[in-house]
Each structure stands twice: as structure tokens, then as C-alpha cells.
Scaffold this active site. Structure first.
Site, PDB file in Angstrom:
ATOM      1  N   ARG A 235       0.845  -1.191   0.000  1.00 36.75           N
ATOM      2  CA  ARG A 235       0.000   0.000   0.000  1.00 36.75           C
ATOM      3  C   ARG A 235       0.880   1.240   0.000  1.00 36.75           C
ATOM      4  O   ARG A 235       1.879   1.309   0.733  1.00 36.75           O
ATOM      5  CB  ARG A 235      -0.926   0.025   1.230  1.00 36.75           C
ATOM      6  CG  ARG A 235      -2.122  -0.936   1.149  1.00 36.75           C
ATOM      7  CD  ARG A 235      -3.117  -0.521   0.051  1.00 36.75           C
ATOM      8  NE  ARG A 235      -4.257  -1.418  -0.071  1.00 36.75           N
ATOM      9  CZ  ARG A 235      -4.362  -2.444  -0.912  1.00 36.75           C
ATOM     10  NH1 ARG A 235      -3.351  -2.730  -1.716  1.00 36.75           N
ATOM     11  NH2 ARG A 235      -5.462  -3.162  -0.971  1.00 36.75           N
ATOM     12  N   GLU A 264      -4.250   6.952  -5.690  1.00 40.27           N
ATOM     13  CA  GLU A 264      -4.308   6.145  -6.915  1.00 40.27           C
ATOM     14  C   GLU A 264      -5.512   6.562  -7.753  1.00 40.27           C
ATOM     15  O   GLU A 264      -6.620   6.638  -7.218  1.00 40.27           O
ATOM     16  CB  GLU A 264      -4.377   4.664  -6.560  1.00 40.27           C
ATOM     17  CG  GLU A 264      -3.094   4.186  -5.891  1.00 40.27           C
ATOM     18  CD  GLU A 264      -3.057   2.687  -5.627  1.00 40.27           C
ATOM     19  OE1 GLU A 264      -4.050   1.996  -5.932  1.00 40.27           O
ATOM     20  OE2 GLU A 264      -2.047   2.203  -5.117  1.00 40.27           O
ATOM     21  N   HIS A 283      -1.154  -0.591  -9.830  1.00 42.23           N
ATOM     22  CA  HIS A 283      -1.812  -1.501  -8.886  1.00 42.23           C
ATOM     23  C   HIS A 283      -2.268  -2.759  -9.641  1.00 42.23           C
ATOM     24  O   HIS A 283      -3.435  -3.175  -9.558  1.00 42.23           O
ATOM     25  CB  HIS A 283      -2.994  -0.825  -8.173  1.00 42.23           C
ATOM     26  CG  HIS A 283      -3.279  -1.433  -6.828  1.00 42.23           C
ATOM     27  ND1 HIS A 283      -3.503  -0.689  -5.693  1.00 42.23           N
ATOM     28  CD2 HIS A 283      -3.354  -2.732  -6.428  1.00 42.23           C
ATOM     29  CE1 HIS A 283      -3.732  -1.486  -4.665  1.00 42.23           C
ATOM     30  NE2 HIS A 283      -3.631  -2.737  -5.097  1.00 42.23           N
ATOM     31  N   GLY A 285      -0.740  -5.784  -9.387  1.00 38.67           N
ATOM     32  CA  GLY A 285      -0.176  -6.996  -8.794  1.00 38.67           C
ATOM     33  C   GLY A 285      -1.077  -8.210  -8.892  1.00 38.67           C
ATOM     34  O   GLY A 285      -0.630  -9.315  -9.185  1.00 38.67           O
TER      35      GLY A 285
HETATM   36  N1  LIG Z   1      -0.614  -4.870  -5.321  1.00 41.72           N
HETATM   37  C1  LIG Z   1      -1.709  -5.600  -5.264  1.00 41.72           C
HETATM   38  O1  LIG Z   1      -2.434  -5.766  -6.228  1.00 41.72           O
HETATM   39  C2  LIG Z   1      -2.045  -6.281  -3.957  1.00 41.72           C
HETATM   40  C3  LIG Z   1      -2.824  -7.451  -3.993  1.00 41.72           C
HETATM   41  C4  LIG Z   1      -3.070  -8.114  -2.807  1.00 41.72           C
HETATM   42  C5  LIG Z   1      -2.612  -7.600  -1.599  1.00 41.72           C
HETATM   43  N2  LIG Z   1      -1.914  -6.447  -1.593  1.00 41.72           N
HETATM   44  C6  LIG Z   1      -1.404  -5.901  -0.316  1.00 41.72           C
HETATM   45  O2  LIG Z   1      -0.301  -6.693   0.086  1.00 41.72           O
HETATM   46  C7  LIG Z   1      -0.174  -6.640   1.507  1.00 41.72           C
HETATM   47  C8  LIG Z   1       0.055  -8.049   2.080  1.00 41.72           C
HETATM   48  O3  LIG Z   1      -1.011  -8.891   1.720  1.00 41.72           O
HETATM   49  P1  LIG Z   1      -1.073 -10.409   2.250  1.00 41.72           P
HETATM   50  O4  LIG Z   1      -2.150 -11.078   1.491  1.00 41.72           O
HETATM   51  O5  LIG Z   1       0.275 -11.009   2.259  1.00 41.72           O
HETATM   52  O6  LIG Z   1      -1.561 -10.146   3.758  1.00 41.72           O
HETATM   53  P2  LIG Z   1      -1.414 -11.119   5.011  1.00 41.72           P
HETATM   54  O7  LIG Z   1      -2.450 -10.658   5.990  1.00 41.72           O
HETATM   55  O8  LIG Z   1      -1.400 -12.546   4.611  1.00 41.72           O
HETATM   56  O9  LIG Z   1       0.035 -10.768   5.591  1.00 41.72           O
HETATM   57  C9  LIG Z   1       0.317  -9.540   6.209  1.00 41.72           C
HETATM   58  C10 LIG Z   1       1.426  -9.774   7.208  1.00 41.72           C
HETATM   59  O10 LIG Z   1       1.802  -8.506   7.754  1.00 41.72           O
HETATM   60  C11 LIG Z   1       2.105  -8.730   9.116  1.00 41.72           C
HETATM   61  N3  LIG Z   1       2.048  -7.466   9.838  1.00 41.72           N
HETATM   62  C12 LIG Z   1       0.963  -6.759  10.201  1.00 41.72           C
HETATM   63  N4  LIG Z   1       1.327  -5.661  10.885  1.00 41.72           N
HETATM   64  C13 LIG Z   1       2.687  -5.699  10.970  1.00 41.72           C
HETATM   65  C14 LIG Z   1       3.651  -4.860  11.556  1.00 41.72           C
HETATM   66  N5  LIG Z   1       3.308  -3.768  12.241  1.00 41.72           N
HETATM   67  N6  LIG Z   1       4.948  -5.196  11.433  1.00 41.72           N
HETATM   68  C15 LIG Z   1       5.319  -6.321  10.768  1.00 41.72           C
HETATM   69  N7  LIG Z   1       4.445  -7.161  10.186  1.00 41.72           N
HETATM   70  C16 LIG Z   1       3.142  -6.857  10.291  1.00 41.72           C
HETATM   71  C17 LIG Z   1       1.040  -9.715   9.584  1.00 41.72           C
HETATM   72  O11 LIG Z   1       1.397 -10.348  10.790  1.00 41.72           O
HETATM   73  C18 LIG Z   1       1.004 -10.667   8.395  1.00 41.72           C
HETATM   74  O12 LIG Z   1       1.899 -11.742   8.534  1.00 41.72           O
HETATM   75  C19 LIG Z   1      -1.437  -5.945   2.011  1.00 41.72           C
HETATM   76  O13 LIG Z   1      -1.122  -4.576   2.251  1.00 41.72           O
HETATM   77  C20 LIG Z   1      -2.382  -6.001   0.830  1.00 41.72           C
HETATM   78  O14 LIG Z   1      -3.298  -4.920   0.844  1.00 41.72           O
HETATM   79  C21 LIG Z   1      -1.614  -5.782  -2.743  1.00 41.72           C
END
Ligand SMILES: NC(=O)c1ccc[n+]([C@@H]2O[C@H](COP(=O)([O-])OP(=O)(O)OC[C@H]3O[C@@H](n4cnc5c(N)ncnc54)[C@H](O)[C@@H]3O)[C@@H](O)[C@H]2O)c1
Length: 320
Positions: A235, A264, A283, A285
Site C-alpha cells: 500500500r 491512486e 496496482h 499486482g
Molecule cells: N498490489 C496488489 O495488487 C495487492 C494485492 C493483494 C494484496 N496487496 C497488499 O499486500 C499486503 C500483504 O497482503 P497479504 O495477502 O500477504 O496479507 P497477510 O495478511 O497474509 O500478511 C500480512 C502480514 O503482515 C504482518 N504485519 C501486520 N502488521 C505488521 C507490523 N506492524 N509489522 C510487521 N508485520 C506486520 C502480519 O502479521 C502478516 O503476517 C497488504 O497490504 C495487501 O493490501 C496488494
């Protein structure tokens, strides 16, 4: 049966998801554009709907109230839910669902696309060759480098598996350690400051919270190697874009690959987009044929479940 609003363009175009809704007898109402809808553009669209399948549109408390009392579910076609007021939805009895796992591989693969694009200057060299300029840009390898991963959830874990194949050593930081990643993939969990300081490549895979917002700023950038490359597919608000711009422009940081921005689409005058050491994607991904299909099916199945009185499978966490 129910009226299902679809604002997520990729879902509106996906036959598999639509077929699930049609087979259950639901009426589909599409309201799609070339960018996420603002609150003002959602307010009228939700009135009288029983369900909504949404992308990154602003699903505020006002939008949810406009949809009540008919609206029973807002299904996201992804895993991010920062544009949905989940607490307001809970108060109104509207379910909010996610599609966990559906797009993890696609995002993880784009991370390497961005890392290689920045490290090898692929987009700029492509333009040069097309313009008749046969001039190589000196790149750097991934092999033997330290990759720091902040957030080892679904996407971070997939990035780790692929980083091993590139011969990278992996540092990770998360609130919760995943023992499988330590045992099977040689991941070393460290505190955030160590991860930033030792990273040759830094990639972000965590949500925006009050604690993580602008976790990359002038102060943390100052602790990083000058040769470091940062990739953000999570994000935009995880990064203070003005501070990162200054670090990239002054050569304090070597490069940036961005799939996400604070606003965005980014304003055309966003100074990051003027820098030669930045590679950007819109965006995109999760935007692969495979991921779109999985997300559409999961969202449609959640809608069918709720409209037939069954519990959801993947609810968004409700803030305490
Ligand atoms: N670019 C894209 O198209 C796209 C698509 C999907 C997801 N995303 C983004 O990717 C990111 C990750 O998605 P995901 O599916 O792996 O999520 P997920 O919930 O599986 O993993 C997130 C991880 O972040 C950790 N976390 C939370 N707060 C934290 C902190 N303060 N310090 C360290 N670690 C912390 C959590 O413990 C978890 O392991 C999200 O921000 C999501 O919005 C982007």
C-alpha cells in the site's frame, strides 16, 4: 432473488464469477469505471442492492448506510480492505468478505518483475532500443544479495520461496514469526531496524495501520544502504512518498519499484514518476487471468452464501 452490484471491473468481465451469481438466480447490476469509485459515486449505486462485489472503491460508513437495510454483504475481490469501513459495516449487520490466497502468487511474481526492472533498468532500456539507442545500462544481480521482507503473511511467504531460487539471503520482520519459513527457507527474523539497515532489496507485504503508515520515511531511509532498492506492492501509505522522492533524487537510495501509491491513480505531476530510477505499475499486482478468476469465484460464492442465509467463509477482521 437478490440484486448484486458489481463495481470491480475484472469481476464484471469474468464469466466464471458471473455464472455462479446467475445460476443462483441473482440479478447483476454493473457499475464499473477505469478507476476506483469515490464515496459520492458509490452513494447512489448501492441503494436497493442486496450485495456488492467491490474493488478498491470507497465503501465508507455513508455508502454502507445508503445501502442499508437491503445491503447484506460487501465482497472484496482481493485481500486489502482499507477502503471499506469494516466497523461501520459490522454495526449495520453487513458482512464484509475477502478473497485470501486468490492473488498471492500473482503479486509475489510481480515483486520479482519490479525488482528486476529496477535492478536491470529494463523499461528504460526497452525505450532506448526502440528509439534506436544501443546503450547498455549497468545493472546489479539479485544473486547473493540480502532481501528484507516486512510482512511474512500470504504474499511475503510466496516471495520468500521465489527469492531462494534467485540465491538471495532472506531477512524478515513480522509481528508473528512463521517457523516453517525459518526451517524450510532459511529465513532469519530480525527487528525492523536491522531489516532496513541490512537490506540490498526491501519489499513490503503488510497492511497500513497507524503504526505502519509511513514506516519508510526520511528517518528509516537514512539507515539504509545507498545501493538499496525498495519494492512496494502493498500500500502506498506505508511510504512517505515525499521523503522517498528526496532519497531517490539525491542518490541516497538506488531505486524504487511501485505497484501502489498514496493516491491512486497518482497525480501526473507526482515527482516520483519523473525519476529515472523508479519503475511503476498501476496496482496491477493481482491482475492476472488466474488471479482474477480465483477472486471473482470466491467473491461470487460469498455473495451466494450470504443471500441464501449461510455464514461467510472469509470475513474481514472487524477492528476492536
Ligand atoms: N498490489 C496488489 O495488487 C495487492 C494485492 C493483494 C494484496 N496487496 C497488499 O499486500 C499486503 C500483504 O497482503 P497479504 O495477502 O500477504 O496479507 P497477510 O495478511 O497474509 O500478511 C500480512 C502480514 O503482515 C504482518 N504485519 C501486520 N502488521 C505488521 C507490523 N506492524 N509489522 C510487521 N508485520 C506486520 C502480519 O502479521 C502478516 O503476517 C497488504 O497490504 C495487501 O493490501 C496488494
Amino acid at each position: 432473488m437478490g440484486k448484486v452490484l458489481i463495481t470491480a471491473r475484472s469481476v464484471a468481465a469474468n464469466r466464471e464469477g458471473l455464472a455462479i451469481l446467475e445460476a443462483a438466480g441473482h440479478e447483476i447490476v454493473t457499475h464499473v469505471g477505469d478507476r476506483p469509485w469515490r464515496e459520492s459515486e458509490m452513494l447512489g449505486a448501492v441503494v436497493g442492492m442486496d450485495a456488492a462485489i467491490v474493488g478498491l472503491d470507497s465503501i465508507t460508513a455513508a455508502v454502507l448506510s445508503a445501502g442499508a437495510p437491503t445491503l447484506r454483504i460487501v465482497a472484496r475481490n482481493g485481500v486489502g480492505y482499507n477502503a471499506v469501513d469494516v466497523a461501520a459495516a459490522a454495526r449495520l449487520g453487513i458482512a464484509v468478505t475477502l478473497a485470501p490466497g486468490a492473488n498471492t502468487v500473482s503479486v509475489a511474481e510481480l515483486v520479482f518483475g519490479l525488482m528486476l526492472s529496477v535492478a536491470r533498468r529494463i523499461p528504460a532500456q526497452d525505450i532506448d532500443v526502440r528509439n534506436g539507442l544501443w546503450k547498455r545500462a549497468l545493472g546489479c544481480e539479485l544473486f547473493g544479495k540480502t532481501l528484507a521482507i516486512i510482512g511474512t503473511g500470504a504474499i511475503g511467504s510466496e516471495v520468500i520461496k521465489r527469492a531462494r531460487a534467485f540465491g538471495m539471503s532472506i531477512l524478515a520482520n513480522d509481528l508473528v514469526q512463521n517457523p516453517d519459513l525459518i526451517e524450510q527457507h532459511g529465513v532469519r527474523y530480525v527487528d525492523r531496524a536491522t531489516a532496513f539497515a541490512e537490506a540490498d532489496y526491501l519489499t513490503l507485504h503488510l497492511p497500513v495501520t497507524p503504526e505502519t503508515r509511513h514506516m519508510v520515511d526520511a528517518a528509516t531511509l537514512a539507515t539504509m544502504k545507498g545501493t538499496a532498492i525498495i519494492v512496494n506492492t502493498a500500500r502506498g501509505d506505508l511510504i512517505d512518498e515525499a521523503d522517498l522522492h528526496d532519497a531517490l533524487a539525491s542518490g541516497r537510495i538506488a531505486g524504487y519499484g511501485a505497484d501502489t501509491f498514496s493516491a491512486e491513480p497518482p497525480h501526473p505531476d507526482n515527482p516520483l514518476l519523473k525519476l529515472p530510477n523508479v519503475v511503476a505499475t498501476p496496482h496491477a499486482g493481482a491482475y492476472t487471468a488466474e488471479s482474477v478468476s480465483r477472486c471473482s469465484v470466491m467473491a461470487a460464492e460469498e455473495v451466494v452464501r450470504v443471500l441464501s442465509g449461510r455464514p461467510v467463509l472469509h470475513p474481514a477482521p472487524v477492528p476492536a
